[in-house]
Design a protein around this motif. Sequence first.
Motif, PDB file in Angstrom:
ATOM      1  N   CYS A 129       1.017  -1.178  -0.051  1.00 49.17           N
ATOM      2  CA  CYS A 129       0.125   0.070   0.002  1.00 49.17           C
ATOM      3  C   CYS A 129       0.735   1.199   0.027  1.00 49.17           C
ATOM      4  CB  CYS A 129      -0.931  -0.163   1.177  1.00 49.17           C
ATOM      5  SG  CYS A 129      -1.769   1.485   1.420  1.00 49.17           S
TER       6      CYS A 129
ATOM      7  N   ASN B 204      -4.550  -5.606   0.999  1.00 43.33           N
ATOM      8  CA  ASN B 204      -3.993  -4.083   0.606  1.00 43.33           C
ATOM      9  C   ASN B 204      -4.449  -3.622  -0.509  1.00 43.33           C
ATOM     10  OD1 ASN B 204      -1.606  -3.737   2.829  1.00 43.33           O
ATOM     11  ND2 ASN B 204      -1.210  -5.896   1.978  1.00 43.33           N
ATOM     12  N   THR B 205      -3.488  -2.944  -1.243  1.00 42.21           N
ATOM     13  CA  THR B 205      -4.138  -1.973  -2.558  1.00 42.21           C
ATOM     14  C   THR B 205      -3.767  -2.799  -3.814  1.00 42.21           C
ATOM     15  OG1 THR B 205      -3.741  -0.108  -0.892  1.00 42.21           O
ATOM     16  CG2 THR B 205      -3.810   0.268  -3.344  1.00 42.21           C
TER      17      THR B 205
ATOM     18  N   TYR C  20      -1.672  -1.146  -6.831  1.00 39.68           N
ATOM     19  CA  TYR C  20      -0.674  -0.566  -6.500  1.00 39.68           C
ATOM     20  C   TYR C  20       0.604  -1.255  -7.145  1.00 39.68           C
ATOM     21  CZ  TYR C  20       2.915   2.321  -3.746  1.00 39.68           C
ATOM     22  OH  TYR C  20       3.955   2.660  -3.327  1.00 39.68           O
TER      23      TYR C  20
ATOM     24  N   THR D  65      -9.319  -1.751  -3.849  1.00 45.28           N
ATOM     25  CA  THR D  65      -8.003  -0.802  -3.886  1.00 45.28           C
ATOM     26  C   THR D  65      -8.392   0.537  -3.168  1.00 45.28           C
ATOM     27  OG1 THR D  65      -6.378   0.350  -5.400  1.00 45.28           O
ATOM     28  CG2 THR D  65      -8.819   0.130  -6.191  1.00 45.28           C
ATOM     29  N   ARG D  66      -7.386   1.673  -3.420  1.00 45.19           N
ATOM     30  CA  ARG D  66      -7.767   2.695  -2.942  1.00 45.19           C
ATOM     31  C   ARG D  66      -8.064   3.867  -4.002  1.00 45.19           C
ATOM     32  NH1 ARG D  66      -4.621   4.698   1.679  1.00 45.19           N
ATOM     33  NH2 ARG D  66      -4.202   6.664   0.614  1.00 45.19           N
TER      34      ARG D  66
ATOM     35  N   CYS E  86      -5.146   5.135  -6.170  1.00 44.96           N
ATOM     36  CA  CYS E  86      -4.377   4.387  -6.776  1.00 44.96           C
ATOM     37  C   CYS E  86      -5.208   3.940  -8.125  1.00 44.96           C
ATOM     38  CB  CYS E  86      -3.935   3.259  -5.954  1.00 44.96           C
ATOM     39  SG  CYS E  86      -2.785   3.453  -4.629  1.00 44.96           S
TER      40      CYS E  86
END
Length: 303
Positions: free
Chosen positions: A30, A86-87, A90, A116-117, A120
């Motif tokens: 991340c 996590n992301t 990424y 995801t974020r 990102c």
Amino acid sequence: MDLYNRLSTYLKNRYGERVQRLPINAGFTCPNKTGEKGKGGCIYCDSTGSGFAAFSSQTSIENQVKNMISRYQSKANKFIVYFQSNTNTYAPAKVLKIRYEKALIDDRIVALDVSTRPDCISNETIEVLKEFKDNLDVFVELGVESTNPNTLKFMNRGHTLAEVIDATNRLKKANVEIILHYIIDFPTDTIEDVVEMAKISSVLRVNGVKLHSLYIVENTKLGEMYKLGEFVPLTLKDFVDRSIIFLEYLDPNVVIHRLVADPPKEGTLHGNWGLSKIQILNIIEAEMKKRNSYQGKLFDYLK
């Protein structure tokens, strides 16, 4: 009329039968841990990056999928591979494509679901996601957590609401399904903030939302604050009230991918008030019936 737009019903109508989501740990990290956005991650995030239900990343993606299908194939005959930990955007586009492809090892997989974020989602990432739409459905889950900028800062999220809106609008052009994720009982948020979460989700015309209560786990900044008495979680009643008001203000067409989830089995200092996911869900639904409540009851603010 059902109380809310349930994911199980939506998937059965779409695919003709029950569909099981398979959590995958693809070994991503991340930007809020590497120093690109920040260090240490969000104050509540544990070492698994919210992927405690998945295998270790030391297990190959292919074997994770095989093991998950073996676990659930007696209950379902169609599956969604869910990149959870996590992301999961990424990385460079070519890396994303390779890792996503590794999970698509069975003809019964009908969708790719990527968590995801919002900060990102590059245009190159969107192009990769679009490539997979030729053969299966693509869902993108954006971690929003709160729409209050002060709460986002306190959480150490490392992104703003503007980035959520931007990512959502660009993903919509790619015709992928968009799901927004919220923690609706963060004590720095008010009931008005929760209403705003529902309104923003509706205005953005996203496909789905995910909610859950706040978990406080060991080896996190929030965990240390909790043990020192610096952070007091809200009550179960608060969470039930917020869940209901969120649903009432939400567009009834938005699919509820989750209202309640189970906290990690190990290292949890506070989670779900000692109750199971189904117990809390039953409490929410019973209270909705008592109040004559339903999703979209107060959805009268869009012209």
